[in-house]
Write an enzyme that holds these catalytic residues in place. Structure first.
Site, mmCIF file in Angstrom:
data_model
loop_
_atom_site.group_PDB
_atom_site.id
_atom_site.type_symbol
_atom_site.label_atom_id
_atom_site.label_comp_id
_atom_site.label_asym_id
_atom_site.label_seq_id
_atom_site.Cartn_x
_atom_site.Cartn_y
_atom_site.Cartn_z
ATOM 1 N N GLY A 71 26.870 -24.048 15.206
ATOM 2 C CA GLY A 71 28.203 -23.661 15.659
ATOM 3 C C GLY A 71 29.270 -24.684 15.324
ATOM 4 O O GLY A 71 30.221 -24.885 16.089
ATOM 5 N N CYS A 129 30.808 -19.851 7.641
ATOM 6 C CA CYS A 129 29.835 -20.225 8.664
ATOM 7 C C CYS A 129 29.541 -19.017 9.543
ATOM 8 O O CYS A 129 30.438 -18.454 10.157
ATOM 9 C CB CYS A 129 30.328 -21.369 9.522
ATOM 10 N N GLY A 219 16.490 -22.114 3.869
ATOM 11 C CA GLY A 219 15.148 -22.508 3.463
ATOM 12 C C GLY A 219 14.549 -21.588 2.417
ATOM 13 O O GLY A 219 15.177 -20.628 1.975
ATOM 14 N N GLY A 267 19.639 -28.326 0.942
ATOM 15 C CA GLY A 267 19.952 -28.298 2.371
ATOM 16 C C GLY A 267 18.749 -28.573 3.241
ATOM 17 O O GLY A 267 18.377 -29.724 3.488
HETATM 18 C C1 FMN Z 1 21.224 -27.135 10.467
HETATM 19 C C2 FMN Z 1 22.183 -26.611 9.433
HETATM 20 C C3 FMN Z 1 23.535 -26.873 9.556
HETATM 21 C C4 FMN Z 1 24.448 -26.397 8.613
HETATM 22 N N1 FMN Z 1 25.771 -26.688 8.748
HETATM 23 C C5 FMN Z 1 26.649 -26.294 7.786
HETATM 24 C C6 FMN Z 1 28.017 -26.664 7.854
HETATM 25 O O1 FMN Z 1 28.462 -27.363 8.762
HETATM 26 N N2 FMN Z 1 28.854 -26.233 6.856
HETATM 27 C C7 FMN Z 1 28.414 -25.488 5.801
HETATM 28 O O2 FMN Z 1 29.201 -25.148 4.923
HETATM 29 N N3 FMN Z 1 27.107 -25.139 5.710
HETATM 30 C C8 FMN Z 1 26.226 -25.521 6.680
HETATM 31 N N4 FMN Z 1 24.895 -25.169 6.562
HETATM 32 C C9 FMN Z 1 24.455 -24.343 5.422
HETATM 33 C C10 FMN Z 1 23.903 -25.200 4.284
HETATM 34 O O3 FMN Z 1 24.866 -26.083 3.776
HETATM 35 C C11 FMN Z 1 23.350 -24.320 3.149
HETATM 36 O O4 FMN Z 1 24.402 -23.539 2.620
HETATM 37 C C12 FMN Z 1 22.238 -23.397 3.615
HETATM 38 O O5 FMN Z 1 21.411 -24.055 4.553
HETATM 39 C C13 FMN Z 1 21.374 -22.877 2.464
HETATM 40 O O6 FMN Z 1 20.715 -23.912 1.772
HETATM 41 P P1 FMN Z 1 19.202 -24.401 2.092
HETATM 42 O O7 FMN Z 1 18.351 -23.189 2.103
HETATM 43 O O8 FMN Z 1 18.865 -25.385 1.032
HETATM 44 O O9 FMN Z 1 19.254 -25.028 3.442
HETATM 45 C C14 FMN Z 1 23.985 -25.633 7.514
HETATM 46 C C15 FMN Z 1 22.614 -25.375 7.392
HETATM 47 C C16 FMN Z 1 21.703 -25.849 8.325
HETATM 48 C C17 FMN Z 1 20.245 -25.566 8.148
#
Ligand code: FMN
Ligand code: FAD
Ligand code: FES
Lengths: 305, 274
Positions: A71, A129, A219, A267
């Protein structure tokens, strides 16, 4: 081997970056890797005013995935300027600052405060978001509305010459249309995907697991979906695409680049293993060597179909 | 400083129907861990399921390694159960802030009242060891569903701790919740006299267990004027303070269990929402 790539006027040392919200402010990872080796650090999204975030539980693991509903907890742009940014600027790493807001006014104000400082290497505007309701549009997220997306990007464009990246949600009918709107607004690049909205249920207690009921899925579980979204966008815009979603290995990096990404962001892998970045970059370099590709940029869009 | 180490498993044995103790060799973890800290272990290498690590308390600190006590509750801990001696396991740690022992060691006749609910006993054994080794008295309360799930009581007696047991079905010790047993004891604790950190008590409570148990305990401790430190459990992703996923509501707003805790002063937690 040439790993350098360019976005707007900025040259990045390599195309493998770390994604917003999954790398804190970098400091937390210093015990595990040399931050100077990272292509770019995208900071946790910061908003104009401090945000408390969603009630816990905020995370739960699902098959090969992570569901989160943080959030956008953050201490606000003024705290960021005073306490976080000065430390970040000392790092020998490209810094991309992620900003967000409920509407155009809030986003512009946040950017304005940020730009009173020396500008970062780039700004990533998080229009996607899933854990906060954005009021700029009749949609839940700004980047579900092509008009709001274009309007916000173009007004940011007028504020700064700093490289501007629009981060998009994949939760739309046609993500390419949204990407074209961001491009029309003057974005230097688009990054995708942010998390997919989802939820987890505890059948025993008959309750949702997350305090906020819904969250965003990230993920390996989302990688096939993200690859497709990146390819769709690559085929319909001229600005660079930055691929995100489930990257755990160097091969995953290559897959995104083949689908059209000029750079990628790691991420969830950082959360599973704080040293993951180093391994992923090394694996990607090995891939390039094995494929006798001497410039990382040459991989972009090379998918044979 | 934290590290991720590939530690060799020295032993991994069943101590109760669902409880196991794994000992791993790692001089790093032995030297750098303190009671109440935890580690995050990877149940399977090169796999995406499970994706995240399993947080486990440091159960005992040995000369050349540490022990972990875990209860098998799901897919991750099931994988741990099948690990064999000699295999390696990736462990991230030590993580978080441990228990503050200064109240126990500051005054001549101060003591520790330790309360464990279920697998909450894991990090408390090492605490009891350090306190008894420092020649301080330990009252150790163990709460469990049934006799078979009461673990470590013999080892704790060996350390010199006074062990009190409560089981929900009455198959061992007091019948009912451990917090009810403790409540009776707190009347006596008050008679221990004088103060710890502004309390009229020479005892400090240290507790780990399910949230409802800790909430009840915090209420009683407050009413009795006894300071209490609680170790909290939360779903975690990174374990190092980066993701803001593991927060608990405190009087100062949300705080991270992995980095600001897992041990908190019971008065800091907003229990109604916990
Ligand atoms: C715990 C968590 C917090 C995140 N916070 C943000 C954020 O503050 N701003 C944002 O643009 N994306 C946020 N994301 C999304 C990631 O930057 C990314 O777009 C998304 O997790 C997909 O990539 P991944 O599968 O490698 O994690 C967050 C993801 C996770 C898991
Ligand atoms: C700081 C800390 C220290 C811990 N120390 C120990 C320890 O020393 N010994 C020990 O046995 N356990 C400990 N735990 C709990 C342990 O981490 C979980 O039991 C474990 O992660 C479950 O993994 P799993 O894959 O087997 O279960 P899963 O398949 O993930 O889940 C099985 C069941 O357990 C529940 N669950 C899983 N994780 C948690 C959690 N973190 N909080 C509440 N419910 C959960 C799920 O909702 C589900 O009902 C600790 C937790 C934390 C945060
Ligand atoms: S688990 Fe990531 S901040 Fe605590």
């Amino acid at each position: 081997m040439g790993l350098r790539i360019k976005i707007g006027k900025v040259t990045f040392p390599n195309p493998v970056w770390v994604a917003s919200g999954t790398f804190g402010s970098g400091e937390e990872f210093q015990d595990f890797l040399d931050l100077g080796t990272i292509g770019a650090v995208i900071t946790k999204t910061v908003t104009l005013k401090a945000r408390e975030g969603n009630p816990p539980p905020r995370i739960v693991e699902t098959p090969s995935g992570l569901l989160n509903s943080i959030g956008l907890e953050n201490k606000g742009i003024d705290h960021f300027r005073k306490e976080v940014y000065p430390v970040l600027r000392e790092l020998k790493t490209k810094i991309i600052i992620s900003i967000a807001g409920a509407d155009k006014k809030e986003i512009l104000k946040c950017a304005g405060r940020l730009l009173e400082e020396e500008p970062p290497d780039a700004i990533e505007v998080n229009l996607s978001c899933p854990n906060v309701t954005q009021k700029a549009t009749g949609y839940r997220l700004i980047s579900q509305d092509p008009r709001a997306t274009e309007r916000i990007v173009s007004s940011l464009r007028r504020e700064t010459t700093c490289a501007l990246i629009a981060k998009l949600t994949p939760d739309v009918t046609d993500v390419a249309a949204i990407a074209r709107a961001a491009e029309a607004g003057g974005a230097d690049a688009v990054s995708l995907v942010n998390t997919y909205p989802g939820m987890a249920v505890d059948a025993e207690d008959m309750k949702p697991v997350l305090g906020n009921v819904i969250g965003g899925l990230s993920g390996p579980a989302i990688k096939p979906l993200a690859l497709k979204a990146v390819r769709d966008v690559y085929n319909s815009v001229n600005v660079p695409v930055i691929g995100i979603g489930g990257i755990m290995t160097g091969t995953d990096v290559a897959e995104f680049m083949l689908c059209g990404a000029r750079a990628v962001q790691v991420g969830t892998a950082n959360l599973a293993d704080p040293g993951a970045y180093t391994r992923i970059l090394a694996e990607f370099k090995l891939y390039l060597k094995r494929k006798k590709i001497d410039k990382a940029g040459a991989l972009t869009g090379r998918l044979k179909t | 400083m934290k590290k991720s180490v590939n530690a060799r498993i020295v032993s991994n044995r069943r101590i109760a129907p669902d409880h196991f103790v794994m000992e791993v060799k790692s001089v790093w973890l032995s030297r750098n861990s303190s009671p109440g800290q935890f580690v995050a272990v990877r149940a399977r290498e090169n796999a995406t399921d499970p994706l995240l690590r399993i947080p486990l308390g440091v159960h005992a600190i040995r000369k050349k390694g540490i022990r972990l006590l875990y209860k098998v509750v799901g897919s991750g801990t099931k994988l741990l159960m099948s690990k064999r001696k000699g295999e390696r396991i990736n462990i991230l740690g030590p993580l978080g802030n441990g228990f503050d022992l200064t109240p126990v060691f500051r005054e001549k006749d101060s003591r520790a009242v330790i309360v464990a609910g279920g697998h909450g006993i894991a990090p408390l054994y090492e605490l009891a060891r350090v306190v008894t080794r420092g020649k301080k008295k330990v009252d150790f309360f163990i709460g469990a569903g049934t006799k078979k799930h009461v673990v470590c009581s013999k080892e704790l007696r060996k350390l010199g701790a006074k062990v009190h047991v409560a089981t929900e079905d009455g198959s061992m010790g007091h019948k009912g919740y451990v917090t009810d047993l403790l409540k009776k004891h707190l009347k006596q604790v008050k008679r221990y006299g004088t103060r710890v950190q502004g309390y009229r008590s020479r005892a400090t409570i240290y507790a780990c267990g399910p949230r409802p148990m800790l909430a009840a305990l915090a209420k009683n401790a407050k009413r009795s004027g006894v300071p209490a430190q609680v170790s909290l459990d939360a779903y975690m992703a990174c374990g190092i303070g980066a993701c803001l996923g593991c927060v608990v509501r405190t009087v100062d707003g949300y705080r991270r269990v992995c980095k600001d805790g897992p041990v908190f002063d019971a008065r800091e937690i907003v229990w109604e929402s916990a």
